[in-house]
Design a protein around this motif. Structure first.
Motif, short mmCIF file in Angstrom:
data_model
loop_
_atom_site.label_atom_id
_atom_site.label_comp_id
_atom_site.label_asym_id
_atom_site.label_seq_id
_atom_site.Cartn_x
_atom_site.Cartn_y
_atom_site.Cartn_z
N PRO A 150 -5.24 8.08 1.67
CA PRO A 150 -6.03 7.97 2.91
C PRO A 150 -6.16 9.30 3.65
O PRO A 150 -7.25 9.67 4.07
CB PRO A 150 -5.24 6.94 3.73
CG PRO A 150 -4.53 6.11 2.71
CD PRO A 150 -4.14 7.09 1.64
N GLN A 151 -5.04 10.03 3.79
CA GLN A 151 -5.08 11.29 4.53
C GLN A 151 -5.87 12.35 3.76
O GLN A 151 -6.64 13.11 4.35
CB GLN A 151 -3.66 11.79 4.80
CG GLN A 151 -3.61 13.10 5.59
CD GLN A 151 -4.29 12.99 6.94
OE1 GLN A 151 -4.10 12.02 7.66
NE2 GLN A 151 -5.09 14.00 7.29
N TYR A 154 -9.59 11.50 4.05
CA TYR A 154 -10.04 11.76 5.42
C TYR A 154 -10.17 13.27 5.65
O TYR A 154 -11.16 13.73 6.24
CB TYR A 154 -9.05 11.16 6.41
CG TYR A 154 -9.33 11.49 7.85
CD1 TYR A 154 -10.40 10.90 8.53
CD2 TYR A 154 -8.53 12.39 8.56
CE1 TYR A 154 -10.66 11.20 9.86
CE2 TYR A 154 -8.78 12.70 9.88
CZ TYR A 154 -9.85 12.10 10.52
OH TYR A 154 -10.11 12.41 11.84
N TYR A 184 -9.44 3.32 0.04
CA TYR A 184 -8.32 4.06 0.63
C TYR A 184 -8.70 4.69 1.97
O TYR A 184 -7.86 4.83 2.87
CB TYR A 184 -7.84 5.15 -0.34
CG TYR A 184 -7.16 4.57 -1.56
CD1 TYR A 184 -5.86 4.09 -1.48
CD2 TYR A 184 -7.83 4.47 -2.77
CE1 TYR A 184 -5.22 3.53 -2.59
CE2 TYR A 184 -7.21 3.92 -3.88
CZ TYR A 184 -5.91 3.45 -3.79
OH TYR A 184 -5.30 2.89 -4.88
N LEU A 185 -9.97 5.08 2.10
CA LEU A 185 -10.39 5.74 3.33
C LEU A 185 -10.26 4.81 4.54
O LEU A 185 -9.88 5.26 5.63
CB LEU A 185 -11.84 6.22 3.18
CG LEU A 185 -12.37 7.21 4.22
CD1 LEU A 185 -11.51 8.48 4.23
CD2 LEU A 185 -13.82 7.55 3.91
N GLU A 187 -8.05 2.81 5.15
CA GLU A 187 -6.66 2.69 5.59
C GLU A 187 -6.32 3.73 6.66
O GLU A 187 -5.35 3.55 7.41
CB GLU A 187 -5.71 2.87 4.41
CG GLU A 187 -5.68 1.68 3.46
CD GLU A 187 -4.59 1.84 2.41
OE1 GLU A 187 -3.77 2.77 2.54
OE2 GLU A 187 -4.56 1.03 1.46
N HIS A 188 -7.10 4.81 6.71
CA HIS A 188 -6.80 5.85 7.71
C HIS A 188 -7.15 5.33 9.09
O HIS A 188 -8.22 4.73 9.29
CB HIS A 188 -7.58 7.13 7.41
CG HIS A 188 -7.08 8.31 8.16
ND1 HIS A 188 -7.41 8.54 9.48
CD2 HIS A 188 -6.25 9.31 7.79
CE1 HIS A 188 -6.82 9.65 9.88
NE2 HIS A 188 -6.10 10.14 8.88
N SER A 192 -10.30 2.96 10.31
CA SER A 192 -10.07 1.54 10.61
C SER A 192 -10.30 1.24 12.08
O SER A 192 -10.63 0.11 12.44
CB SER A 192 -8.64 1.15 10.20
OG SER A 192 -7.69 1.91 10.91
#
Length: 302
Positions: A150-151, A154, A184-185, A187-188, A192
């Motif tokens: 996620p990080q 991002y 996964y994105l 989740e950041h 979200s």
């Protein structure tokens, strides 16, 4: 001109109603061909495959120093003409036993017709995605691990923002991501918690969220080997025309047919001062545009 059919009632078929129903279903399915990602700013008529329409790029005026006694010198707006060729022709043909019956029943809403419209949209969108990715500037691959996806993704979006900032790309940008990147994105926290995520109607044209000046979209129609594309709609043009429904009597079946032809093409748009101009005053289209960037993700293997 009215024609005579085995089903005499078909003379009252209204093609405009079907065209309206087709477009209402077709346009929201587009991502690469949507107005968020590609503009429709072209001049000319589309009648058949092989036609060409015109795109005019406005040159950036020169800023001068004001001093006396010279004063000011006016500049005329100048444009550079670019041709977009209509290379694609896809058809949609439906067989119906009674045109009026299915029209009244809302035939464009039927499951089989919806699937046919989705297939048409998928063809057009995949085509436009390939055009955009082929003309985009490639940036270094994004490396993610099982724990930092996620990080890392991002951060990659922010890096794309910086690169576009450096090229003075205007506001109103987009970033298109693959479903795996989206998974996964989102989740950041910045995604979200973005105001558009979960908003009613947000899935139109594949929109996921709005972040850092980007409209974030996702589609399964990603070009091969590409996971993220960021840019601005000024840099790609999608030209599309449905030719209008026809009706007639099928030669093979005891039924009428209704068909439509979808003609379209796409092009990366070049701008003076940003793209390379050749001695003949045309653009060097072998070089990628600075207004669109593409990246691939190196996923963990285990």
């Amino acid at each position: 001109m009215a024609q005579s059919y085995q089903n005499q009632l078909s003379g009252t078929f209204v093609s405009e109603e079907w065209n309206s129903g087709l477009l209402t279903q077709f346009d929201p399915l587009l991502v690469w061909g949507s107005r968020i990602v590609s503009n429709r700013s072209y001049e000319g008529d589309i009648r058949q495959r092989g036609d060409a329409v015109h795109i005019n790029s406005l040159t950036r005026p020169t800023v001068g120093d004001y001093k006396l006694p010279e004063g000011m010198t006016a500049q005329r707006p100048e444009t550079v003409d670019q041709l977009l060729h209509i290379t694609e022709a896809k058809f949609l043909q439906l067989l119906v036993e009674n045109i009026e019956r299915v029209q009244v029943a809302g035939a464009m809403e039927s499951p089989i017709n919806k699937e046919m419209v989705r297939a048409l949209a998928r063809e057009a969108d995949s085509f436009m995605g390939r055009v955009i990715a082929a003309g985009a500037t490639a940036v270094p691959n994004i490396k993610v691990t099982a724990g930092n996806a996620p990080q890392a993704l991002y951060g990659a979006v922010l890096d794309l923002m910086l690169a576009l900032d450096s090229n003075d790309i205007p506001e109103g940008r987009y970033v298109v991501v693959s479903p795996r990147v989206k998974r996964y994105l989102v989740e950041h926290p910045s995604i979200s918690n973005a105001g558009a995520y979960g908003e009613a109607g947000v899935t139109k044209n594949g929109v996921v969220a709005r972040l850092a000046g980007f409209t974030v979209l996702s589609t399964t129609a990603m070009p091969a080997g590409v996971d993220i594309v960021a840019g601005h709609s000024d840099f790609s043009t999608y030209a599309s025309q449905f030719t209008g429904f026809r009706q007639g009597q099928s030669e093979k079946y005891r039924a009428d047919y209704i068909d439509n032809l979808h003609l379209y093409g796409g092009k990366i748009v070049r701008f003076p001062g940003l793209d390379t101009v050749k001695p003949d005053h045309t653009f060097d289209e072998s070089k990628p545009t600075k207004g669109i960037l593409r990246a691939s993700v190196e996923w963990p293997t285990s």
